[in-house]
Motif scaffolding. Structure first.
Motif, short mmCIF file in Angstrom:
data_model
loop_
_atom_site.label_atom_id
_atom_site.label_comp_id
_atom_site.label_asym_id
_atom_site.label_seq_id
_atom_site.Cartn_x
_atom_site.Cartn_y
_atom_site.Cartn_z
N THR A 7 1.25 -1.38 -0.18
CA THR A 7 -0.09 0.05 -0.62
C THR A 7 1.13 0.85 0.05
O THR A 7 2.57 1.07 0.03
N VAL A 8 -0.19 2.09 -0.39
CA VAL A 8 1.17 3.90 -0.14
C VAL A 8 1.90 4.21 0.96
O VAL A 8 1.01 3.75 1.97
N GLY A 9 3.05 4.16 1.46
CA GLY A 9 3.25 4.58 2.33
C GLY A 9 4.36 3.47 3.16
O GLY A 9 5.43 3.34 3.46
N ASP A 10 3.96 2.04 1.56
CA ASP A 10 5.32 1.29 2.29
C ASP A 10 6.62 1.33 2.46
O ASP A 10 6.77 1.34 0.84
N TRP A 11 7.39 0.43 2.62
CA TRP A 11 9.34 0.53 2.21
C TRP A 11 8.59 -1.29 1.64
O TRP A 11 8.25 -2.18 1.98
N VAL A 12 9.54 -1.56 0.38
CA VAL A 12 8.76 -2.67 -0.07
C VAL A 12 10.65 -3.28 -0.79
O VAL A 12 11.42 -1.95 -0.60
N ALA A 13 10.43 -4.32 -1.17
CA ALA A 13 11.92 -5.21 -1.52
C ALA A 13 11.56 -4.92 -3.41
O ALA A 13 10.42 -5.76 -3.76
N VAL A 14 12.41 -4.57 -4.33
CA VAL A 14 11.98 -4.80 -5.30
C VAL A 14 13.27 -5.90 -6.40
O VAL A 14 14.33 -5.37 -5.91
N ARG A 15 12.55 -6.04 -7.16
CA ARG A 15 13.64 -7.12 -7.97
C ARG A 15 13.34 -6.15 -9.68
O ARG A 15 11.92 -5.93 -10.17
N VAL A 16 14.73 -5.79 -9.67
CA VAL A 16 14.81 -5.54 -11.82
C VAL A 16 14.91 -6.55 -12.40
O VAL A 16 16.57 -7.27 -13.06
N TRP A 17 14.18 -6.68 -13.41
CA TRP A 17 15.33 -8.69 -13.85
C TRP A 17 15.75 -7.98 -15.27
O TRP A 17 15.15 -6.95 -15.16
N PRO A 18 15.77 -8.45 -16.12
CA PRO A 18 17.07 -8.12 -17.19
C PRO A 18 15.74 -7.63 -18.33
O PRO A 18 16.37 -7.04 -18.26
N ASP A 19 14.92 -8.05 -18.29
CA ASP A 19 13.84 -7.23 -19.82
C ASP A 19 13.75 -6.00 -19.10
O ASP A 19 12.44 -5.60 -19.41
N ARG A 20 13.68 -5.46 -17.87
CA ARG A 20 13.61 -4.23 -17.19
C ARG A 20 11.94 -4.08 -16.66
O ARG A 20 11.34 -3.67 -16.02
N ARG A 21 11.24 -5.34 -16.10
CA ARG A 21 10.58 -5.98 -15.42
C ARG A 21 10.42 -5.85 -14.07
O ARG A 21 12.02 -5.98 -13.32
N CYS A 22 9.70 -4.85 -13.38
CA CYS A 22 9.88 -4.83 -11.52
C CYS A 22 9.40 -5.45 -10.91
O CYS A 22 7.60 -5.89 -11.37
N THR A 23 9.82 -6.23 -9.59
CA THR A 23 8.45 -7.43 -8.94
C THR A 23 8.43 -7.14 -7.49
O THR A 23 10.13 -6.29 -7.07
N VAL A 24 7.28 -6.65 -7.26
CA VAL A 24 7.55 -6.08 -5.34
C VAL A 24 7.65 -7.66 -5.09
O VAL A 24 6.67 -8.32 -4.85
N GLU A 25 8.84 -8.11 -4.27
CA GLU A 25 9.04 -9.29 -3.51
C GLU A 25 8.99 -9.63 -2.46
O GLU A 25 8.37 -10.41 -1.25
N ALA A 26 9.17 -7.96 -1.39
CA ALA A 26 8.63 -8.71 -0.09
C ALA A 26 8.44 -6.81 0.61
O ALA A 26 8.46 -6.05 0.08
N VAL A 27 7.27 -7.13 1.40
CA VAL A 27 6.54 -5.50 2.29
C VAL A 27 7.47 -5.76 3.48
O VAL A 27 7.63 -6.50 3.89
N LEU A 28 8.37 -5.06 4.24
CA LEU A 28 8.60 -4.38 4.88
C LEU A 28 8.25 -4.48 6.30
O LEU A 28 7.42 -3.96 6.11
N PRO A 29 8.64 -4.95 8.05
CA PRO A 29 7.20 -4.60 8.21
C PRO A 29 6.69 -3.57 8.62
O PRO A 29 7.97 -2.42 8.97
N ARG A 30 6.01 -2.94 8.59
CA ARG A 30 5.15 -1.52 9.39
C ARG A 30 5.68 -1.55 10.11
O ARG A 30 4.86 -1.79 11.29
N ARG A 31 5.61 -0.39 10.30
CA ARG A 31 6.42 0.70 11.92
C ARG A 31 4.25 1.27 12.27
O ARG A 31 4.13 1.08 13.44
N THR A 32 3.65 1.71 11.22
CA THR A 32 2.07 1.92 11.63
C THR A 32 1.21 1.91 10.24
O THR A 32 1.94 1.87 9.55
N ALA A 33 -0.14 1.74 10.55
CA ALA A 33 -0.60 1.78 9.33
C ALA A 33 -2.16 2.04 9.86
O ALA A 33 -2.65 1.78 11.18
N PHE A 34 -2.77 2.79 9.00
CA PHE A 34 -3.70 3.29 9.42
C PHE A 34 -4.62 2.32 8.66
O PHE A 34 -4.98 2.53 7.04
N VAL A 35 -5.72 1.87 9.08
CA VAL A 35 -6.43 0.58 9.13
C VAL A 35 -8.22 0.96 8.94
O VAL A 35 -8.75 1.88 10.38
#
Length: 355
Positions: free
Chosen positions: A69-97
């Motif tokens: 979601t917006v504001g998340d810190w994530v781990a991104v993989r950039v593939w050889p064809d320049r595609r990008c995937t979000v591999e993981a979401v770092l644990p949130r410090r706070t979240a409005f739910v």
């Protein structure tokens, strides 16, 4: 190159990212979510468009709150064809739910890793204090600090009185009165947006959130619209988006919320009604319902004018809603467990009963 420190990347986030860096992934912050993908600002000059992995999507199908979601810190993989995937979401410090109004009891994360939640209400009409208290319960529960921002002060004859009424419904929260037209209070908002801080604007349509974003950015980035003749707002923001501010802080703008469902806010409710929570400690009975019971500290406060009947009624309504939501959530968990064990039992039968 883009300096991620502008978006709040600090030593704590860097330490949490260490195992992902070892896998060749890149850190980034989600700046926008729409159409099944996310925009992520990495150290590259421009944001990248990324798609969550199948594993993340499968997990989100079970628990939507885990989706990027917006504001998340994530781990991104950039593939050889320049595609990008979000591999993981770092644990949130706070979240409005907030709760999902659908048939299934789930929580929806509107924004993550916030430092301040700015609950925005307009003074062009008399603020709905019951709605304000609902927003504040969610804001306190998020783990961020709530701030009440009363906009369009230039349209109110009694702005000071309305601000005083709002402060009475928001114990523990700062209340700012601003006018984008005259500039009153804008500098106070800018001071909140200090370097490293993430702020989120939340409120109904037409309260002036997009105008505030433009003022804080010193640019006409978002479209604005006049309020309708009936006083109701017009939708101008259709998605959640994160902006880096000239002051060094970060701002999340959200679409206008017509209604806000609560979601697991027992602690947030106590904070939003800290005055009632304090008075309840003097009640004669621990299970006092704050009605006709003898020795009720809350009822005594209503009688001598320290507390308004409206506020007590609002508290009772939200407290009943919290209990109802908890019952729905428990039912959902029980249903998930039954489905899990039915799947296990079916697999065992297909294997001839072998474990």
């Amino acid at each position: 190159m883009f300096d991620l420190a502008r978006l709040g990347y600090d030593a704590g986030w860097a330490a949490g990212f260490t195992p992902y860096a070892a896998r060749g992934l890149r850190p980034g912050r989600v700046t926008r979510v729409d159409r099944g993908g996310v925009d992520v600002q990495t150290a590259a000059a421009d944001p990248v468009r990324a798609t969550p992995t199948g594993a993340l999507l499968a997990a989100a199908a079970t628990d939507p709150a885990g989706a990027p979601t917006v504001g998340d810190w994530v781990a991104v993989r950039v593939w050889p064809d320049r595609r990008c995937t979000v591999e993981a979401v770092l644990p949130r410090r706070t979240a409005f739910v907030r709760g999902n109004a659908g048939a299934v009891a789930t929580g929806q994360v509107l924004a993550a890793n916030l430092d301040l939640v700015l609950v925005v209400m307009a003074l062009s009409t008399v603020p709905n204090l019951n709605r304000l208290e609902r927003f504040l319960a969610l804001a306190w529960e998020s783990g961020a600090e709530p701030v009440v921002v009363l906009t369009k002060a230039d349209l109110a004859r009694d702005a000071e009185q309305l601000a005083e009424d709002a402060a009475g419904a928001a114990p523990g929260a700062s209340v700012l009165t601003v006018s984008a037209l005259t500039g009153a209070g804008i500098e106070d908002l800018r001071r909140l947006a200090a370097p490293g801080r993430t702020l989120a604007l939340l409120g109904q349509s037409g309260v002036g959130k997009s105008t505030l974003v433009n003022r804080l950015l010193d640019a006409s980035v978002l479209t604005t619209a006049e309020v309708r003749e009936d006083g109701k707002g017009r939708h101008t923001t259709t998605h959640r988006e994160l902006f880096a501010l000239p002051t060094g802080g970060v701002l999340v703008d959200t679409p206008g919320l017509r209604g806000v469902q609560l979601w697991e806010v027992s602690d947030g409710l106590d904070s939003a009604f800290a005055d009632i929570d304090e008075l309840a400690r003097s009640c004669r009975f621990a299970d006092c319902a704050h009605g006709a019971e003898p020795g009720c500290g809350v009822a005594a406060a209503v009688q001598d004018g320290r507390l308004t009947p409206r506020r007590v009624d609002s508290y009772r309504k939200l407290a009943r809603e919290v209990v109802w939501i908890a019952s729905r959530h428990d039912a959902r968990l029980r249903s998930q467990a039954r489905r899990k064990w039915r799947t296990i039992a079916k697999a065992q039968r297909q294997r001839g009963g072998r474990p």
